[in-house]
Design an enzyme around this catalytic site. Structure first.
Site, PDB file in Angstrom:
ATOM      1  N   ARG A 164       0.831  -1.225   0.000  1.00 10.73           N
ATOM      2  CA  ARG A 164       0.000   0.000   0.000  1.00 10.73           C
ATOM      3  C   ARG A 164       0.862   1.272   0.000  1.00 10.73           C
ATOM      4  O   ARG A 164       0.500   2.278   0.601  1.00 10.73           O
ATOM      5  CB  ARG A 164      -0.955   0.035   1.201  1.00 10.73           C
ATOM      6  CG  ARG A 164      -1.992  -1.063   1.206  1.00 10.73           C
ATOM      7  CD  ARG A 164      -2.992  -0.902   0.068  1.00 10.73           C
ATOM      8  NE  ARG A 164      -4.126  -1.789   0.221  1.00 10.73           N
ATOM      9  CZ  ARG A 164      -4.155  -3.072  -0.157  1.00 10.73           C
ATOM     10  NH1 ARG A 164      -3.095  -3.624  -0.720  1.00 10.73           N
ATOM     11  NH2 ARG A 164      -5.245  -3.793  -0.008  1.00 10.73           N
ATOM     12  N   SER A 238     -10.614  -0.674   3.181  1.00  6.85           N
ATOM     13  CA  SER A 238      -9.893  -0.820   4.459  1.00  6.85           C
ATOM     14  C   SER A 238      -9.486   0.554   4.960  1.00  6.85           C
ATOM     15  O   SER A 238      -8.830   1.301   4.238  1.00  6.85           O
ATOM     16  CB  SER A 238      -8.631  -1.659   4.259  1.00  6.85           C
ATOM     17  OG  SER A 238      -8.955  -2.926   3.766  1.00  6.85           O
ATOM     18  N   GLU A 334      -4.977   3.832   6.495  1.00  2.65           N
ATOM     19  CA  GLU A 334      -4.599   3.600   5.098  1.00  2.65           C
ATOM     20  C   GLU A 334      -5.184   4.687   4.195  1.00  2.65           C
ATOM     21  O   GLU A 334      -4.595   5.046   3.187  1.00  2.65           O
ATOM     22  CB  GLU A 334      -5.108   2.214   4.677  1.00  2.65           C
ATOM     23  CG  GLU A 334      -4.474   1.676   3.428  1.00  2.65           C
ATOM     24  CD  GLU A 334      -5.495   1.226   2.420  1.00  2.65           C
ATOM     25  OE1 GLU A 334      -5.907   2.067   1.605  1.00  2.65           O
ATOM     26  OE2 GLU A 334      -5.874   0.050   2.453  1.00  2.65           O
TER      27      GLU A 334
HETATM   28  N1  EPU Z   1     -10.803 -10.782  10.018  1.00  2.00           N
HETATM   29  C1  EPU Z   1     -11.482 -10.867  11.194  1.00  2.00           C
HETATM   30  N2  EPU Z   1     -12.466  -9.958  11.435  1.00  2.00           N
HETATM   31  C2  EPU Z   1     -12.801  -8.996  10.549  1.00  2.00           C
HETATM   32  C3  EPU Z   1     -12.100  -8.902   9.322  1.00  2.00           C
HETATM   33  C4  EPU Z   1     -11.086  -9.806   9.083  1.00  2.00           C
HETATM   34  O1  EPU Z   1     -11.212 -11.721  12.012  1.00  2.00           O
HETATM   35  O2  EPU Z   1     -13.727  -8.227  10.829  1.00  2.00           O
HETATM   36  C5  EPU Z   1      -9.778 -11.793   9.712  1.00  2.00           C
HETATM   37  C6  EPU Z   1     -10.301 -12.766   8.651  1.00  2.00           C
HETATM   38  O3  EPU Z   1     -10.976 -13.804   9.218  1.00  2.00           O
HETATM   39  C7  EPU Z   1      -9.043 -13.212   7.971  1.00  2.00           C
HETATM   40  C8  EPU Z   1      -8.130 -12.017   8.096  1.00  2.00           C
HETATM   41  O4  EPU Z   1      -8.665 -11.191   9.116  1.00  2.00           O
HETATM   42  O5  EPU Z   1      -8.466 -14.274   8.665  1.00  2.00           O
HETATM   43  C9  EPU Z   1      -7.967 -11.254   6.799  1.00  2.00           C
HETATM   44  O6  EPU Z   1      -9.218 -10.754   6.364  1.00  2.00           O
HETATM   45  P1  EPU Z   1      -9.534 -10.477   4.811  1.00  2.00           P
HETATM   46  O7  EPU Z   1      -9.185 -11.660   4.017  1.00  2.00           O
HETATM   47  O8  EPU Z   1     -10.906  -9.939   4.724  1.00  2.00           O
HETATM   48  O9  EPU Z   1      -8.480  -9.397   4.364  1.00  2.00           O
HETATM   49  P2  EPU Z   1      -7.871  -8.115   5.085  1.00  2.00           P
HETATM   50  O10 EPU Z   1      -6.462  -8.420   5.453  1.00  2.00           O
HETATM   51  O11 EPU Z   1      -8.773  -7.652   6.165  1.00  2.00           O
HETATM   52  C10 EPU Z   1      -6.840  -7.118   2.903  1.00  2.00           C
HETATM   53  C11 EPU Z   1      -6.868  -5.808   2.163  1.00  2.00           C
HETATM   54  C12 EPU Z   1      -8.165  -5.659   1.381  1.00  2.00           C
HETATM   55  C13 EPU Z   1      -8.283  -6.833   0.407  1.00  2.00           C
HETATM   56  C14 EPU Z   1      -8.236  -8.145   1.208  1.00  2.00           C
HETATM   57  C15 EPU Z   1      -8.217  -9.370   0.327  1.00  2.00           C
HETATM   58  C16 EPU Z   1      -5.494  -4.279   3.452  1.00  2.00           C
HETATM   59  C17 EPU Z   1      -5.455  -3.083   4.350  1.00  2.00           C
HETATM   60  N3  EPU Z   1      -6.701  -4.706   3.083  1.00  2.00           N
HETATM   61  O12 EPU Z   1      -7.885  -7.055   3.889  1.00  2.00           O
HETATM   62  O13 EPU Z   1      -8.063  -4.462   0.616  1.00  2.00           O
HETATM   63  O14 EPU Z   1      -9.479  -6.766  -0.327  1.00  2.00           O
HETATM   64  O15 EPU Z   1      -7.014  -8.184   2.009  1.00  2.00           O
HETATM   65  O16 EPU Z   1      -6.979  -9.489  -0.292  1.00  2.00           O
HETATM   66  O17 EPU Z   1      -4.442  -4.803   3.110  1.00  2.00           O
HETATM   67  C18 EPU Z   1      -8.492  -2.126   0.715  1.00  2.00           C
HETATM   68  O18 EPU Z   1      -7.284  -1.965   0.687  1.00  2.00           O
HETATM   69  O19 EPU Z   1      -9.296  -1.163   0.750  1.00  2.00           O
HETATM   70  C19 EPU Z   1      -9.033  -3.479   0.728  1.00  2.00           C
HETATM   71  C20 EPU Z   1     -10.327  -3.739   0.855  1.00  2.00           C
END
Ligand code: EPU
Length: 339
Positions: A164, A238, A334
């Site tokens: 990012r 995010s 972010e």
């Molecule tokens: N999780 C929770 N609770 C929540 C949300 C997530 O426990 O409320 C846990 C999930 O269970 C999972 C882990 O956190 O084990 C990761 O969650 P998720 O796969 O939804 O991805 P993220 O790390 O929360 C990142 C990006 C997203 C992107 C997704 C998928 C960042 C800041 N965000 O989110 O990007 O869509 O991975 O690759 O890196 C964005 O940048 O705006 C964005 C949406």
């Protein structure tokens, strides 16, 4: 002729749907209009804010300078053997470009389906999802240098992409406006299906040999199920980055919370899932005034209608404080905070 408008509401130009005003507002649909704008000392000296899709920003108040909305359009493509080179105007909608490529069998962007925002903004924070980042398909971009009124090409190395991050968010912040981006895609897909939910959804659909369209549809399906649609619920994706912490700090967190969601962060560091940390602090789905976190993804802050930027910002500070108190981990925002 450039048309500069006054006192324009930005409500429809930021996906958070914050109703702040721009003192001056101009829409740019040609490169030479930027040259013309910055030749005029009145506009050159005025503070300015560049808007693409407005999908990664939070406006704290009315903007007293000039808001420049980039609406430069056009998509060109060229095929050489199995390589595909696609160049798109900075004002193109990111997902329209993904659809354009997927429909023609140009592979590489399918995991980035349905990310809100514009093509010109995509390199700034090196957008990413489901194991793929913009840098994986990026060839170069053309950007307007405000100080000199000239255009410069940035290669992938020039952009210093990170998680990012890019040079446009750090060293060169505010110095360039990206007017077009060139991508290097392929006619031969090299699918990245490692992300668990993609595999699962392909299985649910009984697909064993996915096409580009299948992957794009599955990714879109996952996004829709987890993330709020900005056209109905204001948000900027995010709100925080997933924090990358030292091995020492991770050992402390892990000792107290063995179930902490974590990934390798590079250089011996550890990346934590900010959404998990926030959920553990009890914030998931909480509504506080006009704002809150999304019910299916605590990392996304939302505007339930009528939230001001200040309200969302102060809510985000409460989240940062409580995650720090519980885990000793400092979350970083972010989204770009515009004050
Ligand atoms: N999780 C929770 N609770 C929540 C949300 C997530 O426990 O409320 C846990 C999930 O269970 C999972 C882990 O956190 O084990 C990761 O969650 P998720 O796969 O939804 O991805 P993220 O790390 O929360 C990142 C990006 C997203 C992107 C997704 C998928 C960042 C800041 N965000 O989110 O990007 O869509 O991975 O690759 O890196 C964005 O940048 O705006 C964005 C949406």
């Amino acid at each position: 002729m450039l048309q500069i408008q006054e006192n324009v509401s930005l409500k429809n130009f930021n996906t958070f749907g914050v109703d702040a005003k721009a003192r001056y507002f101009v829409e740019i649909n040609r490169n030479d209009h930027l040259v013309e704008l910055f030749m005029d000392p009145q506009w050159k000296q005025m503070p300015h804010l560049v808007l693409g899709g407005g999908s990664n920003m939070l406006l704290l108040k009315d903007y007293e300078g000039l808001v420049i909305r980039i609406n430069i359009r056009g998509i060109e493509h060229r095929i050489s053997h199995n390589d595909v080179f696609v160049e798109a105007g900075g004002g193109e909608v990111w997902n329209d470009l993904v659809n354009f490529c997927v429909a023609r069998g140009y592979a590489g962007m399918e995991n980035l389906s349905l990310i809100p925002g514009s093509v010109g903004a995509s390199p700034i924070q090196n957008i990413g999802a489901y194991g793929v980042e913009l840098k994986d398909v990026f060839q170069s971009c053309n950007a307007f240098e405000l100080a000199t009124g000239t255009f410069k090409t940035f290669t992938k190395a020039d952009c210093k992409f990170g998680y990012r991050e890019s040079i446009f968010k750090s060293e060169l912040q505010g110095e360039y406006i990206i007017v077009s981006v060139k991508f290097h895609l392929s006619l031969v897909p090299n699918f990245n299906l490692k992300y668990g939910a993609i595999e699962q959804e392909l299985q649910n659909r009984g697909i064993t040999e996915p096409t580009l369209k299948d992957v794009s549809q599955v990714v879109s399906h996952i996004r829709v199920s987890k993330l709020p649609d900005p056209s109905t619920i204001g948000n900027a994706g995010s709100f925080f980055k997933n924090p990358i912490i030292s091995a020492e700090l991770f050992a402390q967190v892990h000792a107290k919370f063995p179930e902490v969601v974590n990934y390798p962060g590079g250089d011996g560091r550890v990346k934590l899932a900010a959404g998990w940390l926030i959920e553990q602090c009890g914030w998931k789905g909480k509504v506080v005034g006009h704002t809150g976190t999304w019910k299916n993804q605590a990392l996304v802050l939302v505007n339930h209608g009528g939230a001001t930027g200040e309200e969302v910002y102060s809510f985000s500070s409460q989240i940062i404080d409580s995650v720090y108190t519980k885990f000793g981990v400092l979350l970083q925002r972010e989204v770009n905070i515009i004050s």
